[in-house]
Design a protein around this motif. Structure first.
Motif, PDB file in Angstrom:
ATOM      1  N   GLY A   1      86.075  64.546   2.407  1.00 31.04           N
ATOM      2  CA  GLY A   1      87.511  64.319   2.227  1.00 31.04           C
ATOM      3  C   GLY A   1      87.816  63.145   1.323  1.00 31.04           C
ATOM      4  N   ALA A   2      88.537  62.169   1.860  1.00 28.58           N
ATOM      5  CA  ALA A   2      88.971  61.006   1.081  1.00 28.58           C
ATOM      6  C   ALA A   2      88.056  59.801   1.288  1.00 28.58           C
ATOM      7  CB  ALA A   2      90.399  60.648   1.461  1.00 28.58           C
ATOM      8  N   ALA A   3      86.803  60.026   1.623  1.00 28.73           N
ATOM      9  CA  ALA A   3      85.859  58.910   1.810  1.00 28.73           C
ATOM     10  C   ALA A   3      85.779  58.073   0.538  1.00 28.73           C
ATOM     11  CB  ALA A   3      84.474  59.445   2.160  1.00 28.73           C
ATOM     12  N   PRO A   4      85.486  56.780   0.680  1.00 26.09           N
ATOM     13  CA  PRO A   4      85.365  55.932  -0.505  1.00 26.09           C
ATOM     14  C   PRO A   4      84.304  56.474  -1.459  1.00 26.09           C
ATOM     15  CG  PRO A   4      85.248  54.621   1.507  1.00 26.09           C
ATOM     16  CD  PRO A   4      85.224  56.056   1.915  1.00 26.09           C
ATOM     17  N   PRO A   5      84.499  56.284  -2.751  1.00 28.82           N
ATOM     18  CA  PRO A   5      83.528  56.799  -3.721  1.00 28.82           C
ATOM     19  C   PRO A   5      82.208  56.033  -3.669  1.00 28.82           C
ATOM     20  CG  PRO A   5      85.214  55.522  -4.828  1.00 28.82           C
ATOM     21  CD  PRO A   5      85.619  55.615  -3.393  1.00 28.82           C
ATOM     22  N   LEU A   6      81.137  56.722  -4.054  1.00 26.48           N
ATOM     23  CA  LEU A   6      79.837  56.080  -4.228  1.00 26.48           C
ATOM     24  C   LEU A   6      79.865  55.309  -5.543  1.00 26.48           C
ATOM     25  CD1 LEU A   6      77.473  59.034  -3.244  1.00 26.48           C
ATOM     26  CD2 LEU A   6      77.957  56.983  -1.911  1.00 26.48           C
ATOM     27  N   PRO A   7      78.948  54.360  -5.745  1.00 23.21           N
ATOM     28  CA  PRO A   7      78.923  53.627  -7.017  1.00 23.21           C
ATOM     29  C   PRO A   7      78.810  54.580  -8.210  1.00 23.21           C
ATOM     30  CG  PRO A   7      77.440  52.618  -5.428  1.00 23.21           C
ATOM     31  CD  PRO A   7      77.919  53.907  -4.814  1.00 23.21           C
ATOM     32  N   GLY A   8      79.744  54.480  -9.123  1.00 23.42           N
ATOM     33  CA  GLY A   8      79.732  55.301 -10.338  1.00 23.42           C
ATOM     34  C   GLY A   8      80.151  56.738 -10.137  1.00 23.42           C
ATOM     35  N   GLU A   9      80.642  57.065  -8.947  1.00 19.25           N
ATOM     36  CA  GLU A   9      81.028  58.462  -8.687  1.00 19.25           C
ATOM     37  C   GLU A   9      82.103  58.918  -9.667  1.00 19.25           C
ATOM     38  OE1 GLU A   9      82.664  61.332  -5.085  1.00 19.25           O
ATOM     39  OE2 GLU A   9      81.951  59.330  -4.596  1.00 19.25           O
ATOM     40  N   ASP A  10      81.921  60.114 -10.179  1.00 14.76           N
ATOM     41  CA  ASP A  10      82.822  60.806 -11.098  1.00 14.76           C
ATOM     42  C   ASP A  10      82.788  60.253 -12.516  1.00 14.76           C
ATOM     43  OD1 ASP A  10      84.275  63.110 -11.280  1.00 14.76           O
ATOM     44  OD2 ASP A  10      86.203  62.143 -10.930  1.00 14.76           O
ATOM     45  N   ALA A  11      81.859  59.344 -12.808  1.00 11.51           N
ATOM     46  CA  ALA A  11      81.704  58.881 -14.187  1.00 11.51           C
ATOM     47  C   ALA A  11      81.093  59.993 -15.034  1.00 11.51           C
ATOM     48  CB  ALA A  11      80.831  57.631 -14.246  1.00 11.51           C
ATOM     49  N   GLN A  12      80.303  60.844 -14.382  1.00  7.89           N
ATOM     50  CA  GLN A  12      79.691  61.993 -15.043  1.00  7.89           C
ATOM     51  C   GLN A  12      79.800  63.181 -14.096  1.00  7.89           C
ATOM     52  OE1 GLN A  12      75.785  61.276 -16.698  1.00  7.89           O
ATOM     53  NE2 GLN A  12      76.121  59.103 -16.468  1.00  7.89           N
ATOM     54  N   ARG A  13      79.820  64.378 -14.661  1.00 13.73           N
ATOM     55  CA  ARG A  13      79.879  65.594 -13.851  1.00 13.73           C
ATOM     56  C   ARG A  13      78.779  66.537 -14.315  1.00 13.73           C
ATOM     57  NH1 ARG A  13      84.581  67.591 -11.286  1.00 13.73           N
ATOM     58  NH2 ARG A  13      85.669  65.792 -10.471  1.00 13.73           N
ATOM     59  N   LEU A  14      77.813  66.766 -13.420  1.00 13.73           N
ATOM     60  CA  LEU A  14      76.709  67.674 -13.715  1.00 13.73           C
ATOM     61  C   LEU A  14      76.933  68.985 -12.971  1.00 13.73           C
ATOM     62  CD1 LEU A  14      73.691  65.213 -13.357  1.00 13.73           C
ATOM     63  CD2 LEU A  14      74.905  65.870 -15.424  1.00 13.73           C
ATOM     64  N   SER A  15      76.573  70.085 -13.616  1.00 12.60           N
ATOM     65  CA  SER A  15      76.752  71.396 -13.005  1.00 12.60           C
ATOM     66  C   SER A  15      75.585  72.308 -13.382  1.00 12.60           C
ATOM     67  CB  SER A  15      78.074  72.006 -13.459  1.00 12.60           C
ATOM     68  OG  SER A  15      78.108  72.112 -14.871  1.00 12.60           O
ATOM     69  N   LEU A  16      75.494  73.450 -12.694  1.00 12.74           N
ATOM     70  CA  LEU A  16      74.426  74.416 -12.982  1.00 12.74           C
ATOM     71  C   LEU A  16      74.750  75.286 -14.189  1.00 12.74           C
ATOM     72  CD1 LEU A  16      73.451  75.570  -9.379  1.00 12.74           C
ATOM     73  CD2 LEU A  16      72.297  73.912 -10.848  1.00 12.74           C
ATOM     74  N   ALA A  17      76.015  75.352 -14.559  1.00  8.04           N
ATOM     75  CA  ALA A  17      76.472  76.094 -15.735  1.00  8.04           C
ATOM     76  C   ALA A  17      77.580  75.275 -16.371  1.00  8.04           C
ATOM     77  CB  ALA A  17      77.000  77.468 -15.317  1.00  8.04           C
ATOM     78  N   PRO A  18      77.796  75.433 -17.678  1.00  7.29           N
ATOM     79  CA  PRO A  18      78.884  74.682 -18.316  1.00  7.29           C
ATOM     80  C   PRO A  18      80.220  74.988 -17.645  1.00  7.29           C
ATOM     81  CG  PRO A  18      77.519  75.780 -19.962  1.00  7.29           C
ATOM     82  CD  PRO A  18      77.085  76.293 -18.620  1.00  7.29           C
TER      83      PRO A  18
END
Length: 135
Positions: free
Chosen positions: A96-113
């Motif tokens: 849910g709205a838990a605090p972000p981890l260090p650097g969270e959402d600075a990059q987004r990796l996925s299995l497909a573009p």
């Protein structure tokens, strides 16, 4: 006499800024070679989801934050196993709205573009780095 004292301080300021910017840019991606199998295991079965952070844990495990297409955030733990073997997803739960981890959402990796401009990650086979702002 005060000019020589100020000059070194002014010369060090850009160096300190560059070092902190580099550290921010490096973020959790510095762990990619060792965490990639865990990221892949956590993303499998999560169509359209992106890993937004991944950090190594004790005992050969990886903590992965995932954002689903609907915006739900998950925390997944994967066991890496022996070198060359597939990682195994152990558990996942909604954060849910838990605090972000260090650097969270600075990059987004996925299995497909997920967006145009996504590129394969050379040091993490099977993962794509999506451009900034890609949701």
């Amino acid at each position: 006499m005060t000019t020589p004292v100020r000059l070194p301080v002014l010369l060090l300021a850009p160096l300190a800024f560059a070092t902190s910017a580099l550290a921010q840019e490096d973020g959790w991606s510095r762990f990619l070679p060792e965490t990639a199998p865990g990221i892949v295991a956590c993303l499998e079965g999560e169509a359209g989801a992106a890993a937004t952070a991944a950090l190594p844990m004790n005992r050969g495990r990886v903590l992965v934050r995932i954002t689903r297409r609907d915006g739900d955030r998950l925390e997944c733990v994967a066991e890496l196993g022996a070198p060359g073997s597939r990682a195994r997803r152990e558990q996942s739960r909604s954060v849910g709205a838990a605090p972000p981890l260090p650097g969270e959402d600075a990059q987004r990796l996925s299995l497909a573009p997920l967006c145009p401009g996504a590129a394969p990650v050379p040091q993490a086979a099977g993962l794509f780095l999506n451009p900034p702002g890609c949701r």
